[in-house]
Design a protein around this motif. Structure first.
Motif, PDB file in Angstrom:
ATOM      1  N   PHE A 197      -4.782   0.250  -3.455  1.00 26.95           N
ATOM      2  CA  PHE A 197      -3.914   1.507  -3.163  1.00 26.95           C
ATOM      3  C   PHE A 197      -2.434   1.276  -4.032  1.00 26.95           C
ATOM      4  CE2 PHE A 197      -0.965   3.602  -0.264  1.00 26.95           C
ATOM      5  CZ  PHE A 197      -1.558   5.027  -0.299  1.00 26.95           C
ATOM      6  N   LEU A 231       3.412  -4.441   0.794  1.00 25.05           N
ATOM      7  CA  LEU A 231       3.384  -3.108   1.356  1.00 25.05           C
ATOM      8  C   LEU A 231       4.805  -2.661   1.335  1.00 25.05           C
ATOM      9  CD1 LEU A 231       0.826  -2.894   4.355  1.00 25.05           C
ATOM     10  CD2 LEU A 231       0.622  -2.095   1.930  1.00 25.05           C
ATOM     11  N   VAL A 233       5.544   6.294  -2.689  1.00 24.98           N
ATOM     12  CA  VAL A 233       4.714   7.363  -2.820  1.00 24.98           C
ATOM     13  C   VAL A 233       5.425   8.615  -2.627  1.00 24.98           C
ATOM     14  CG1 VAL A 233       3.355   7.506  -0.559  1.00 24.98           C
ATOM     15  CG2 VAL A 233       2.304   8.154  -2.784  1.00 24.98           C
ATOM     16  N   GLY A 234       6.298   8.796  -1.694  1.00 21.90           N
ATOM     17  CA  GLY A 234       6.927   9.971  -1.473  1.00 21.90           C
ATOM     18  C   GLY A 234       8.233  10.250  -2.264  1.00 21.90           C
ATOM     19  N   ARG A 273       9.902   6.155   4.740  1.00 22.37           N
ATOM     20  CA  ARG A 273       8.657   6.734   4.206  1.00 22.37           C
ATOM     21  C   ARG A 273       7.571   5.695   4.388  1.00 22.37           C
ATOM     22  NH1 ARG A 273       7.986  12.159   3.630  1.00 22.37           N
ATOM     23  NH2 ARG A 273       9.716  12.956   2.446  1.00 22.37           N
ATOM     24  N   GLU A 329       6.418   5.240   7.804  1.00 23.57           N
ATOM     25  CA  GLU A 329       5.932   6.357   8.366  1.00 23.57           C
ATOM     26  C   GLU A 329       4.419   6.318   7.807  1.00 23.57           C
ATOM     27  OE1 GLU A 329       7.513  10.054   6.825  1.00 23.57           O
ATOM     28  OE2 GLU A 329       5.842  10.982   7.501  1.00 23.57           O
ATOM     29  N   LEU A 330       4.058   5.837   6.732  1.00 22.66           N
ATOM     30  CA  LEU A 330       2.712   5.600   6.352  1.00 22.66           C
ATOM     31  C   LEU A 330       1.838   4.705   6.918  1.00 22.66           C
ATOM     32  CD1 LEU A 330       1.147   7.070   4.092  1.00 22.66           C
ATOM     33  CD2 LEU A 330       1.753   5.405   2.417  1.00 22.66           C
ATOM     34  N   ILE A 331       2.429   3.337   7.151  1.00 25.29           N
ATOM     35  CA  ILE A 331       1.681   2.072   7.685  1.00 25.29           C
ATOM     36  C   ILE A 331       1.837   2.393   9.017  1.00 25.29           C
ATOM     37  CG2 ILE A 331       1.878   0.991   5.621  1.00 25.29           C
ATOM     38  CD1 ILE A 331       3.887  -0.892   7.118  1.00 25.29           C
ATOM     39  N   ASN A 360       0.512   3.334  11.794  1.00 27.11           N
ATOM     40  CA  ASN A 360      -0.507   3.450  12.643  1.00 27.11           C
ATOM     41  C   ASN A 360      -1.313   2.246  12.580  1.00 27.11           C
ATOM     42  OD1 ASN A 360      -0.096   5.854  13.855  1.00 27.11           O
ATOM     43  ND2 ASN A 360      -0.892   6.957  12.392  1.00 27.11           N
ATOM     44  N   ILE A 361      -1.112   1.332  11.460  1.00 28.41           N
ATOM     45  CA  ILE A 361      -1.864   0.237  11.445  1.00 28.41           C
ATOM     46  C   ILE A 361      -1.449  -0.847  12.359  1.00 28.41           C
ATOM     47  CG2 ILE A 361      -2.986  -1.337   9.514  1.00 28.41           C
ATOM     48  CD1 ILE A 361      -2.086   0.428   7.356  1.00 28.41           C
ATOM     49  N   PRO A 362      -2.412  -1.289  12.869  1.00 29.60           N
ATOM     50  CA  PRO A 362      -2.337  -2.304  14.084  1.00 29.60           C
ATOM     51  C   PRO A 362      -1.741  -3.752  13.348  1.00 29.60           C
ATOM     52  CG  PRO A 362      -4.462  -2.022  14.190  1.00 29.60           C
ATOM     53  CD  PRO A 362      -3.979  -1.009  12.993  1.00 29.60           C
ATOM     54  N   THR A 412      -8.646  -2.222  12.198  1.00 28.22           N
ATOM     55  CA  THR A 412      -7.456  -2.324  11.467  1.00 28.22           C
ATOM     56  C   THR A 412      -7.947  -1.826  10.028  1.00 28.22           C
ATOM     57  OG1 THR A 412      -6.900  -4.467  12.380  1.00 28.22           O
ATOM     58  CG2 THR A 412      -5.648  -3.864  10.306  1.00 28.22           C
ATOM     59  N   THR A 447      -8.044   2.185  10.085  1.00 29.45           N
ATOM     60  CA  THR A 447      -6.688   2.652  10.223  1.00 29.45           C
ATOM     61  C   THR A 447      -6.006   2.714   8.938  1.00 29.45           C
ATOM     62  OG1 THR A 447      -5.859   0.892  11.396  1.00 29.45           O
ATOM     63  CG2 THR A 447      -5.886   2.893  12.606  1.00 29.45           C
ATOM     64  N   THR A 448      -6.147   1.345   8.186  1.00 32.42           N
ATOM     65  CA  THR A 448      -5.760   1.530   7.019  1.00 32.42           C
ATOM     66  C   THR A 448      -6.262   2.487   6.073  1.00 32.42           C
ATOM     67  OG1 THR A 448      -5.376  -1.020   7.359  1.00 32.42           O
ATOM     68  CG2 THR A 448      -5.166  -0.236   4.986  1.00 32.42           C
ATOM     69  N   SER A 505      -4.400   5.360   6.864  1.00 33.22           N
ATOM     70  CA  SER A 505      -3.153   5.696   6.740  1.00 33.22           C
ATOM     71  C   SER A 505      -2.871   5.850   5.084  1.00 33.22           C
ATOM     72  CB  SER A 505      -2.399   4.478   6.996  1.00 33.22           C
ATOM     73  OG  SER A 505      -2.471   4.223   8.456  1.00 33.22           O
ATOM     74  N   MET A 506      -3.807   5.153   4.319  1.00 31.30           N
ATOM     75  CA  MET A 506      -3.708   5.620   2.727  1.00 31.30           C
ATOM     76  C   MET A 506      -3.903   6.972   2.492  1.00 31.30           C
ATOM     77  SD  MET A 506      -3.363   2.011   1.480  1.00 31.30           S
ATOM     78  CE  MET A 506      -2.694   1.291   2.944  1.00 31.30           C
ATOM     79  N   ARG A 512      -3.263   9.337   4.288  1.00 31.79           N
ATOM     80  CA  ARG A 512      -2.044  10.192   4.580  1.00 31.79           C
ATOM     81  C   ARG A 512      -0.882  10.150   3.542  1.00 31.79           C
ATOM     82  NH1 ARG A 512       0.243   8.032   9.083  1.00 31.79           N
ATOM     83  NH2 ARG A 512       1.881   9.472   8.507  1.00 31.79           N
ATOM     84  N   ILE A 542       2.357  12.598   2.374  1.00 29.50           N
ATOM     85  CA  ILE A 542       3.771  12.168   2.240  1.00 29.50           C
ATOM     86  C   ILE A 542       4.352  12.406   0.839  1.00 29.50           C
ATOM     87  CG2 ILE A 542       5.179  10.150   2.244  1.00 29.50           C
ATOM     88  CD1 ILE A 542       3.826   9.150   4.492  1.00 29.50           C
ATOM     89  N   ALA A 543       3.329  12.318  -0.192  1.00 30.81           N
ATOM     90  CA  ALA A 543       3.962  12.585  -1.777  1.00 30.81           C
ATOM     91  C   ALA A 543       3.804  14.110  -1.925  1.00 30.81           C
ATOM     92  CB  ALA A 543       2.844  12.118  -2.570  1.00 30.81           C
ATOM     93  N   VAL A 583      -9.904   4.834  -8.551  1.00 31.80           N
ATOM     94  CA  VAL A 583      -8.904   4.240  -7.871  1.00 31.80           C
ATOM     95  C   VAL A 583      -9.620   3.619  -6.742  1.00 31.80           C
ATOM     96  CG1 VAL A 583      -7.156   4.614  -6.058  1.00 31.80           C
ATOM     97  CG2 VAL A 583      -6.958   5.698  -8.370  1.00 31.80           C
TER      98      VAL A 583
END
Lengths: 440, 427
Positions: free
Chosen positions: A224, A269, A275-276, A302, A305-307, A309-311, B250, B253-254, B257-258, B260, B264-265, B338
């Motif tokens: 990613f 990260l 990306v925003g 940003r 905001e993106l990450i 939620n990841i625990p 984890t 959710t990763t 999140s990716m 999303r 955001i873009a 990708v």
């Protein structure tokens, strides 16, 4: 080595004279074979065979001498793998001696054998625990000896990283060995293996799945990040290099394993929020106006905001948010200063700047590592945490830096001035002017 | 108004079997309790220790797969209590007493969780009480009283067979009930749901059952000494499972999140990917895909737009740039490459790659293209029409999608979508 092999042979011969052969002995040999074949990771990264469980069962069912005699069979499963002759002799030898160590402990505590077991359970359990400990200790001792002779791995490291963490789990699983023996004596014979192997297979499955999920996550995040970096040719590989760099610094600082992982994640990260930021701004040659600069300053938020939620550990998020803060308080987004800046953010700030300066930009070629380190040291009180800079300089000087190099585009001669959001107003000649480095 | 009513009906149907199961579990437990109270309790030490084990096991339950909590220690302990026969036990417990102990201990285990605000599920616990009751009856029926652990294989082997039967009957009961619940909750076809439940039972369920057998045999032979000997390894097992479960969470959710990141873009509107994925999952459930395929489908739907990130900036306002099919297919191709780069989501990449292929030129002629691609294609289209800001009515959207059957969209998927929408699915 020869000593080990000879003494193992001696112990083996003595044990063969001490036991009576029967169908049970054969079944127990089969049990050991199964125990040796069922290798799995007791903890992540700590592979161990389960022959320890099988061995405890043999202590209880038929006594230490038989255990020593059949312990050789635990090695049979490994015959499939090609290995040098020295190992072929050493591996079964140390198994015999380790089993002997366990057996001695079991006998010393007067552990009952066979049908006596059902009459004296407490003593059996205690002796079996002692047997496991004895086996583990003898095992660790012999392996340490070999490592010491080979001199490739430090014995202390080996004990700390392999034997230490697996000791208690192995002790726990050996309880299954006692139960295996009890149901065996209780009439089930070798069929009692089925009751023990099932749960163990599930543990193995869970542990391998755990590894797989972790690996999948790392691979996915990396893929990613690569997509996001396609926005700018000049930052390709930046995140991975920062992750590697903070990893080096983290190890130098002796972080515990979970924080070390978190730090490497944060390094990977830290720019995810880019990306925003519109590609047109990221790629724009020439000076950015205030509005464009504001857009770039948004990227840490940003990213969070993106990450969000990841625990991850909370530290990962704060590091992403604050990796553009500066030690003197002139950074963004919050203008934090000194140790108010989260620890991970301070680390990432240094490595981020370092990688940026040692990579090519459209308006300048890459700087050398030494030159860059000099710049970092020169600015260590204004931009960075001075102690961390010193630690980082030391790491790079001792371990080197596998630089960006390779597939970087050449500087674009036509570009006169440009600003990379990571580039600093450091040193002299080139680099960004004040606006990129935060509010003037 | 009518929509709200439909929704209520939908919700009520979801609760249906849960209420039935809880009531059934409670009733069986209550009857067992009354019988036990009248007959008197045998073997108090075993009642207390196994009751404690079940309660503690219930207390430390955890979530292993996405939708349910498991309490392996409680399950193993209650199954073990069913199958005690041996010199160290004395008089084995009656069926009624087994059910009563399991029921009471389960309640005692849930209670602290409820007070502490941790997730708990009365339905799952009731399911256990019921399946333990089945196991107890089965074991009682197939085991003559003369059979007990006496050290001879002539007793040990038949006993083990009887234990296996009891464990299997409990597993089968739970799988049937679970499949019924899945059918009701997610509208999965019953055979598919049963197949998935049995697959789970064959792995985790059987391991819990076998641990129960080990505990039962051990306790029968050496009394309560067997309890710590089984529980310590079980705790280690549970620890391994917890780690696995948290790594899985984890990872999930990763990926979410990716996904999303396209929002955001500015390539997609907020929540668009999540809505598309919800619909794709509903269709996948309706078609009865296996759990592994369901997971890939969800990820593919979430990540279907990720290829756009490598393209130019979105136009102001976030409206989709990609109006032509060629552009969309190119984005899908980029997205697939990708996703492929991660090395672990190849199947997801394959779904995404074909997610914008029209049916006639794609799946209709090439069987290698997965059904999931067709599902994502339809889900994307429906979301575009109905999702936030676009505001067409479901009926209208169904109508325009219906026009594309066979040419643009896979007829099987569109039929499934019609059923899903007809059952009241709304974003």
């Amino acid at each position: 080595m020869a000593v080990v092999a000879v003494s193992a042979l001696a112990v083996l011969v003595v044990s063969l004279t001490q036991i009576t052969f029967s169908l049970t002995t054969l079944a127990l040999a089969l049990l050991m074979l199964l125990g040796g074949a069922l290798r799995f990771k007791v903890l992540p990264n700590h592979p161990a065979a389960l022959d320890s469980v099988a061995l405890v069962a043999v202590f209880v069912i038929a006594g230490p001498w038989t255990a020593v005699a059949v312990s050789v069979f635990g090695y049979v499963a490994q015959l499939r793998q090609p290995s040098p002759l020295v190992k072929r002799i050493f591996n079964p030898s140390y198994r015999v001696l380790a089993a002997g160590g366990g057996g001695a402990a079991y006998a010393l505590l007067g552990g009952p054998v066979g049908s006596e077991v059902l009459d004296d359970i407490p003593r059996t359990v205690v002796a079996a625990m002692a047997g496991t400990i004895g086996h583990q200790l003898a095992n660790a001792l012999l392996l340490s000896l070999i490592l010491w002779l080979e001199g490739q791995v430090r014995v202390v490291d080996f004990l700390k990283s392999v034997i230490g963490p697996t000791f208690l789990p192995m002790l726990g699983y050996s309880a299954l060995g006692v139960l295996l023996a009890v149901t065996w004596i209780g009439g089930l014979g070798i069929a009692s293996c089925l009751l023990v192997v099932g749960p163990l297979l599930v543990v193995r499955w869970a542990l391998s799945q755990y590894q797989a999920e972790r690996a999948a996550q790392a691979a996915t995040m990396r893929a990613f990040i690569q997509v996001i970096e396609t926005k700018d040719l000049y930052t390709r590989g930046h995140s991975e290099r920062v992750s590697a760099g903070v990893g080096m610094l983290g190890r130098q600082l002796g972080l515990p394993e979970d924080r070390q992982n978190a730090l490497e994640h944060a390094g990977l990260l830290h720019d995810v929020g880019k990306v925003g930021v519109p590609t047109s701004i990221i790629r724009k040659p020439g000076k950015l106006d205030d509005a464009e600069m504001d857009a770039i300053r948004l990227h840490p938020a940003r990213g969070v905001e993106l990450i969000g939620n990841i625990p991850f550990l909370e530290e990962v998020k704060s590091a992403v948010l604050h990796h553009h803060e500066k030690y003197d308080g002139t950074g963004y987004p919050a203008g934090l200063s000194g140790t108010h800046i989260p620890f991970f953010a301070r680390i990432i700030g240094i490595v981020d700047a370092f990688d940026c300066l040692t990579s090519t930009r459209s308006y300048r070629p890459a700087r050398s590592v030494d030159e860059t380190l000099a710049i970092l040291v020169q600015d260590k009180t204004t931009h960075f945490d001075p102690e961390l800079v010193d630690a980082f300089v030391q790491v790079i000087q001792t371990q080197g830096w596998s630089a960006a190099a390779a597939d970087q585009p050449a500087p674009d001669q036509s570009v006169q001035v440009s600003i990379d959001h990571d580039d600093l107003s450091l040193g002299t000649g080139g680099g960004a002017s004040g606006s990129a480095a935060g509010p003037a | 108004m009518s929509q709200a009513k439909e929704f209520d009906a939908f919700e009520a149907r979801r609760l249906g079997s849960g209420v039935v199961l809880s009531v059934a579990g409670g009733a069986v437990g209550l009857v067992a309790l009354i019988i036990t109270a009248r007959q008197g309790v045998t073997g108090w030490p075993f009642v207390i220790v196994f009751g404690l084990l079940i309660a503690v096991g219930e207390m430390v339950q955890f979530r292993v797969d996405p939708s349910r909590n498991r309490a392996p220690i409680a399950t193993s302990a209650s199954l073990a209590y069913v199958m005690l026969r041996g010199p160290a036990v004395g008089v084995p417990p009656e069926v009624a007493q087994i059910v009563a102990v399991t029921g009471l201990a389960t309640l005692a285990g849930i209670f602290p969780r409820a007070i502490a605000g941790l997730p708990w599920d009365l339905v799952i616990s009731s399911r256990r009480v019921l399946s333990v009751a089945f196991a107890a009856v089965t074991f009682e029926l197939v085991t003559p009283d003369s059979l007990y652990w006496n050290g001879s294989w002539t007793h040990a082997v038949p006993l083990t067979g009887a234990m296996l039967l009891a464990v299997l009957s409990a597993g089968l009961t739970d799988a049937l009930v679970g499949a019924g619940q899945d059918t009701e909750r997610y509208n999965r076809p019953f055979p598919a749901a049963l197949r998935d439940e049995l697959a789970v039972m064959g792995r985790i369920g059987l391991a819990m059952g076998i641990s129960g057998m080990l505990l039962a045999a051990g306790t029968s032979l050496i009394g309560l000494w067997a309890v710590p000997l089984v529980v310590v390894p079980l705790l280690l097992t549970q620890f391994a499972f917890r780690r696995f479960a948290s790594a899985q969470r984890t990872y999930r959710t990763t990926v979410r999140s990716m996904a999303r990141s396209t929002e955001i873009a500015g390539f997609s509107s907020p929540g668009q990917n999540a809505r598309t994925a919800t619909l794709a999952v509903a269709i996948g459930n309706d078609l009865g895909l296996t759990p592994a395929r369901m997971e890939a489908l969800e990820y593919a739907a979430l990540l279907s737009g990720v290829g756009q990130l490598a393209l130019a900036d979105p136009s102001p306002g976030g409206a989709s740039l990609l109006r032509t099919r060629e552009e969309r297919q190119r984005a899908a191709e980029i997205g697939a490459s990708v996703i492929e780069r991660s090395g672990v989501l190849d199947h997801v990449a394959e779904i995404v790659r074909h997610s914008n292929d029209p049916y006639r030129h794609g799946r209709a002629s090439n069987a290698d293209i997965p059904l999931e691609s067709g599902i994502v294609n339809v889900a994307l289209a429906y979301e575009q029409l109905v999702g936030e800001g676009n505001g067409q009515s479901p009926a209208k959207a169904m109508e325009s999608i219906g026009l594309g059957i066979g040419a643009e969209y896979d007829p099987v998927v569109v039929e499934s979508l019609r059923r899903v929408i007809g059952r009241g699915f709304r974003f």
